[in-house]
Design a protein around this motif. Structure first.
Motif, short mmCIF file in Angstrom:
data_model
loop_
_atom_site.label_atom_id
_atom_site.label_comp_id
_atom_site.label_asym_id
_atom_site.label_seq_id
_atom_site.Cartn_x
_atom_site.Cartn_y
_atom_site.Cartn_z
N ARG A 10 0.83 -1.21 0.00
CA ARG A 10 0.00 0.00 0.00
C ARG A 10 0.87 1.26 0.00
O ARG A 10 0.60 2.22 -0.73
CB ARG A 10 -0.93 -0.03 1.22
CG ARG A 10 -1.77 1.23 1.38
CD ARG A 10 -2.72 1.11 2.57
NE ARG A 10 -2.06 0.66 3.77
CZ ARG A 10 -1.27 1.43 4.53
NH1 ARG A 10 -1.04 2.70 4.19
NH2 ARG A 10 -0.73 0.95 5.64
N GLN A 11 1.93 1.28 0.81
CA GLN A 11 2.81 2.44 0.85
C GLN A 11 3.55 2.63 -0.47
O GLN A 11 3.76 3.76 -0.93
CB GLN A 11 3.81 2.30 2.00
CG GLN A 11 3.15 2.34 3.38
CD GLN A 11 4.18 2.18 4.49
OE1 GLN A 11 5.06 3.01 4.65
NE2 GLN A 11 4.06 1.10 5.25
N GLU A 14 1.26 4.28 -2.95
CA GLU A 14 1.14 5.72 -2.74
C GLU A 14 2.29 6.48 -3.36
O GLU A 14 2.18 7.67 -3.63
CB GLU A 14 1.06 6.00 -1.23
CG GLU A 14 -0.20 5.46 -0.56
CD GLU A 14 -0.14 5.54 0.95
OE1 GLU A 14 0.93 5.94 1.48
OE2 GLU A 14 -1.14 5.21 1.61
N ARG A 15 3.41 5.78 -3.60
CA ARG A 15 4.57 6.40 -4.24
C ARG A 15 4.89 5.66 -5.54
O ARG A 15 6.06 5.44 -5.89
CB ARG A 15 5.77 6.35 -3.30
CG ARG A 15 5.59 7.14 -2.02
CD ARG A 15 6.83 7.05 -1.15
NE ARG A 15 8.04 7.48 -1.88
CZ ARG A 15 9.27 7.35 -1.39
NH1 ARG A 15 9.46 6.82 -0.19
NH2 ARG A 15 10.32 7.75 -2.09
#
Length: 344
Positions: A10-11, A14-15
């Motif tokens: 998920r992180q 986001e990037r």
């Protein structure tokens, strides 16, 4: 509680653009997507990564339009570093995200060794070893329906009665997740299996299975191919299995390699014995680009390259619609004189 791998994925999503710029550096952004040739960072446009949420999916998800493979940012990182396990992938992802290492949770004896991670060369070899020869199977019937009857020297092809199919967003909810399949071994110069190419089939219609992506590859494909015959001074390369098998019906003694996709065809490594290369091109922009790339590489390696053009859409269409003799006549016009005598 969210699993560590899920949280990291998920992180990374986001990037997503930062991940692409690091690990898919030969691609570029277009709108809300990052375009690249494949997960091995080959220049091209067949693989697209969503950089933002869209109607078709979430940010961080990617799809390779050439072979139907798809995944998330963790898969991109795993391919980029050649990870042999999820642990290696997560370590790299944590370093990229500047996250601390995980707290140790296991204090007992070492766990048992798990099966090979999905998508690795080891997993590809295990799948190929679990299959059987194509004689008398749905694979043979499928090929014969396409007028491919010269099947000697096709040890690279095998049959799996129920090969798992990973459903995609484009598949209908009722789509089955296992089908009969033609499994083709992708090998290096030494004959070592580095990957497999899967074609899911319908045992009743003897056509490709009614799924969104009937062809997918796994393992290390870039630079390698599906080989028919031993490498020699004169060979033919092409993209699709059916294309190369159709050519073998007309020229069974000419060694051939199938690249499984235009991006992989363009990157196939040249055998050291090769001096003349016939390329069976597909009549589409991706095929033209692959031939152009091969031409540049062949010129640099002092290899003569000759493009073979079908009369119809591809050489299997020639074989099915026009017949073997017309196919051979077309090839006769395009081969060098010494190769006509040797291979036709």
């Amino acid at each position: 509680m969210e699993k560590p791998a899920t949280a990291i994925a998920r992180q990374l999503a986001e990037r997503a653009e930062d991940v692409c710029r690091r690990y898919l550096s030969k691609g570029r952004r277009e709108g809300r997507y990052w375009l690249i040739g494949d997960v091995q960072n080959t220049p091209g446009r067949s693989l697209y990564v969503r950089l933002a949420d869209t109607e078709r999916g979430r940010a961080g998800k990617w799809t390779d339009a050439q072979n139907g493979d798809h995944g998330d940012m963790l898969d991109i990182i795993a391919a980029a570093i050649g990870a042999r396990s999820m642990r290696e992938t997560l370590e790299e992802a944590r370093a990229f995200l500047s996250l601390p290492p995980p707290e140790p949770t296991h204090t007992g004896p070492s766990p048992r060794i798990r099966k090979a991670p999905t998508g690795t060369p080891e997993a590809a070899r295990r799948l190929f070893d679990s299959c059987r020869p194509i004689s008398g199977t749905v694979v043979e019937a499928y090929l014969r329906k396409r007028a491919i009857t010269v099947l000697r020297g096709c040890a690279a092809l095998r049959f799996h009665p129920r090969c798992w199919y990973r459903l995609s967003e484009e598949d209908a909810p009722e789509t089955r997740n296992a089908w009969p399949a033609m499994i083709a071994a992708v090998t290096d110069f030494d004959g070592r299996v580095t990957g497999v190419h899967r074609t899911w089939l319908d045992g009743e219609t003897l056509d490709k299975a009614q799924v969104a992506y009937s062809r997918r590859s796994m393992g290390h494909i870039l630079g390698h191919g599906v080989r028919f015959g031993s490498a020699g001074s004169v060979m033919t390369f092409g993209e699709g299995l059916e294309t190369m098998l159709s050519l073998r019906c007309g020229m069974p003694r000419l060694p051939a390699i199938a690249g499984t996709s235009s991006a992989h065809l363009a990157a196939i490594l040249f055998p050291p014995t090769l001096t003349r290369l016939y390329v069976a091109r597909d009549d589409d922009p991706a095929g033209a680009h692959a031939v152009a790339t091969l031409c540049e590489r062949a010129h640099a390696a002092d290899i003569e390259l000759i493009s073979l053009e079908p009369d119809q859409d591809d050489f299997n269409a020639d074989l099915r619609r026009l017949g073997l003799e017309r196919l051979r006549e077309n090839l006769k016009r395009q081969l060098m004189a010494e190769d006509r005598a040797r291979f036709l």
